[in-house]
Design an enzyme around this catalytic site. Structure first.
Site, mmCIF file in Angstrom:
data_model
loop_
_atom_site.group_PDB
_atom_site.id
_atom_site.type_symbol
_atom_site.label_atom_id
_atom_site.label_comp_id
_atom_site.label_asym_id
_atom_site.label_seq_id
_atom_site.Cartn_x
_atom_site.Cartn_y
_atom_site.Cartn_z
ATOM 1 N N ASN A 151 -19.967 -1.567 -10.689
ATOM 2 C CA ASN A 151 -19.946 -0.187 -11.199
ATOM 3 C C ASN A 151 -21.337 0.178 -11.698
ATOM 4 O OD1 ASN A 151 -20.140 -0.952 -14.097
ATOM 5 N ND2 ASN A 151 -18.196 -1.954 -13.594
ATOM 6 N N LYS B 146 -4.693 -1.980 -27.101
ATOM 7 C CA LYS B 146 -5.466 -3.226 -27.056
ATOM 8 C C LYS B 146 -5.650 -3.846 -28.429
ATOM 9 C CE LYS B 146 -7.700 -1.765 -22.776
ATOM 10 N NZ LYS B 146 -8.621 -2.207 -21.748
HETATM 11 O O1 PMT Z 1 -24.214 -0.108 -19.526
HETATM 12 P P1 PMT Z 1 -24.656 1.353 -19.694
HETATM 13 O O2 PMT Z 1 -25.279 1.889 -18.442
HETATM 14 O O3 PMT Z 1 -25.513 1.540 -20.912
HETATM 15 O O4 PMT Z 1 -23.339 2.235 -19.899
HETATM 16 C C1 PMT Z 1 -22.586 2.089 -21.056
HETATM 17 C C2 PMT Z 1 -21.082 2.148 -20.746
HETATM 18 C C3 PMT Z 1 -20.726 3.525 -20.210
HETATM 19 C C4 PMT Z 1 -20.681 1.063 -19.743
HETATM 20 C C5 PMT Z 1 -20.375 1.867 -22.115
HETATM 21 O O5 PMT Z 1 -20.725 2.852 -23.035
HETATM 22 C C6 PMT Z 1 -18.857 1.841 -21.947
HETATM 23 O O6 PMT Z 1 -18.176 2.855 -21.960
HETATM 24 N N1 PMT Z 1 -18.286 0.612 -21.768
HETATM 25 C C7 PMT Z 1 -16.859 0.381 -21.479
HETATM 26 C C8 PMT Z 1 -16.600 0.570 -19.997
HETATM 27 C C9 PMT Z 1 -15.135 0.334 -19.640
HETATM 28 O O7 PMT Z 1 -14.847 -0.581 -18.932
HETATM 29 O O8 PMT Z 1 -14.284 1.149 -20.262
HETATM 30 P P2 PMT Z 1 -12.668 1.164 -19.975
HETATM 31 O O9 PMT Z 1 -12.225 2.410 -20.656
HETATM 32 O O10 PMT Z 1 -12.375 1.002 -18.541
HETATM 33 O O11 PMT Z 1 -12.167 -0.111 -20.737
HETATM 34 C C10 PMT Z 1 -11.718 -0.089 -22.082
HETATM 35 C C11 PMT Z 1 -12.160 -1.357 -22.805
HETATM 36 O O12 PMT Z 1 -11.488 -2.480 -22.237
HETATM 37 C C12 PMT Z 1 -13.630 -1.654 -22.727
HETATM 38 O O13 PMT Z 1 -14.056 -2.147 -23.984
HETATM 39 C C13 PMT Z 1 -13.733 -2.735 -21.659
HETATM 40 O O14 PMT Z 1 -14.833 -3.597 -21.905
HETATM 41 C C14 PMT Z 1 -12.409 -3.450 -21.836
HETATM 42 N N2 PMT Z 1 -11.897 -4.085 -20.607
HETATM 43 C C15 PMT Z 1 -11.607 -3.352 -19.504
HETATM 44 C C16 PMT Z 1 -11.069 -3.970 -18.395
HETATM 45 C C17 PMT Z 1 -10.833 -5.372 -18.437
HETATM 46 N N3 PMT Z 1 -10.347 -6.020 -17.381
HETATM 47 N N4 PMT Z 1 -11.121 -6.073 -19.528
HETATM 48 C C18 PMT Z 1 -11.646 -5.452 -20.624
HETATM 49 O O15 PMT Z 1 -11.912 -6.096 -21.654
#
Ligand code: PMT
Length: 404
Positions: free
Chosen positions: A206, A338
């Site tokens: 991504n 979570k």
């Molecule tokens: O890296 P940059 O370019 O600076 O960009 C920053 C960012 C946009 C990546 C960052 O600010 C951000 O939003 N990170 C979380 C991205 C994400 O995966 O979000 P989500 O809404 O899909 O997931 C929710 C949470 O669950 C997140 O904390 C993620 O790390 C976690 N997760 C998701 C999927 C998974 N299989 N395991 C997880 O732990």
């Protein structure tokens, strides 16, 4: 030696600014002073000129020697702008970006940390407009040394008395040297994307650059924390003084996070983890041939949810929500599901924030229902705001664990 810019505004507590100046001077710092017109009615500029051994910037004295423009000069050369006492009027001007006198134009031209020590009548302090203006300033990162309670010069009793000069000075020095405030914390951060292998030369990933997670790791390190950074593949340099564990896939990231969990006080999942991986990655490069092809994907474990299940009560777990609409509502839903203490929600549909950009704008979503917006700022500033919240949550979690 730091260069302190001391702003003095028009209230009876203006005389205490002399002691603030003296304490900075005693601690070995250089102080320059800017006063509002009303402040000069309470204490003459000559007093501050004598104490600071330099010119005082006032409305009546806007130019320095050789015609230099003092408010720009003073703003450019200061490491911190401390306004003590700070009146309700100046709080409002700062919140609205007004620039109609020497002090407010200097404030607008100043780009470093700002600390204000308000002083006013208790009813003014409690008024909705002062509260709202302070909230605006706080979300912009302005540090506020709260007034104390007691007899006020106006005859009322209550909150509104300027904090003790020593408290103002120590708060300012802490802002300048924030190293100590996370000194006992162990912070575990995940950053960047994960790569899910399709074959030896291809993968699913991504747009995460790792900038947000690296900013968190560097800010925590600079504030004295011991930091472990579990990083997906990124093009950023390894931060000095941080223990880095490099991983590629979500499976590897989960293992690394779980191994480091026990030794962490604060865990921040800012990585963009792939929700799916290829069921069976090809051993050799897949050859082009067929017009269409299908790849079967299977769900990756949710790392954050797993950490939420196994974390100790005193540990603080922070997740990020990357959303393209209804950012707060979706973030709050993830926070609950979570079992995190805090979620940082950002809008990844915007090109100026979120993925890959140097800046971000976020909502901090607390488990107790509070929502705090952090205005658009460099990721390092956003990281500091997240760490401020983490520090407070850790204090609360640790206290709750002790009393349980
Ligand atoms: O890296 P940059 O370019 O600076 O960009 C920053 C960012 C946009 C990546 C960052 O600010 C951000 O939003 N990170 C979380 C991205 C994400 O995966 O979000 P989500 O809404 O899909 O997931 C929710 C949470 O669950 C997140 O904390 C993620 O790390 C976690 N997760 C998701 C999927 C998974 N299989 N395991 C997880 O732990």
């Amino acid at each position: 030696m730091a260069s302190i810019l001391l702003g003095v505004t028009g209230g009876i507590a203006a005389y205490k600014a002399c002691e603030v100046l003296r304490l900075f001077d005693k601690a070995g710092h250089r102080v320059r002073v800017v006063m509002t017109r009303m402040a000069t009615e309470f204490v003459g500029p000559l007093t501050f000129e004598t104490l600071s051994k330099g010119a005082v910037l006032t409305d009546a004295q806007p130019l320095g020697e050789n015609g230099s423009i003092l408010h720009i000069d003073y703003a450019d050369q200061a490491d911190i702008f401390v306004i003590a006492p700070c009146t309700a009027n100046v709080i409002a001007k700062l919140a609205q970006g007004m620039a109609d006198d020497a002090l407010s134009t200097t404030a607008l031209a100043f780009t470093g940390p700002v600390l204000i020590a308000p002083a006013m009548n208790v009813n003014m302090w409690n008024s909705a407009s002062v509260r709202e203006n302070l909230d605006i300033l706080r979300t912009r990162g302005v540090h506020v040394v709260e007034p104390s309670s007691g007899d006020l010069a106006c005859g009322w009793v209550g909150e509104g008395r300027l904090a003790e000069p020593a408290e103002v000075v120590s708060a300012a020095l802490k802002v300048l040297d924030p190293y100590k405030d996370l000194a006992r914390l162990r912070v575990l951060v995940s950053a960047g994307p994960t790569q899910e292998k399709i074959d030896p030369v291809r993968y699913i990933a991504n747009r995460s650059s790792g900038k947000m997670g690296y900013a968190l790791a560097e800010a925590a390190r600079d504030r004295g924390a011991s930091v472990t950074l579990v990083s997906g593949p990124v093009a950023l340099s390894k931060p000095d003084g941080v223990s880095v564990v490099n991983v590629e896939s979500a499976t590897q990231m989960k293992r690394a996070m779980e191994e480091a969990l026990d030794n962490a006080d604060v865990v921040i999942m800012s990585a963009a983890v792939a929700d799916y991986r290829v069921e069976t990655a090809a051993e050799h490069k897949i050859k082009k041939g067929r017009e269409t092809m299908q790849i079967s994907l299977v769900r990756n474990d949710d790392i954050l949810a797993a950490l939420g299940q196994s974390k100790r009560a005193d540990q603080v777990l922070i997740g990020f929500a990357a959303e393209t609409h209804d950012v707060v509502a979706y973030g709050q839903d993830k926070l609950k599901r979570k079992k995190a203490d805090l979620f940082v929600a950002n809008d990844v549909s915007r090109p100026d924030i979120g993925f890959s950009s140097d800046e971000n704008e976020v909502h901090l979503l607390f488990a107790d229902g509070r929502v705090v917006k952090i205005d658009k700022a460099p990721k390092r500033r956003i990281a500091d705001a997240i760490l401020d919240a983490a520090k407070e949550l850790h204090r609360l979690n640790a206290a709750a664990k002790l009393s349980a």
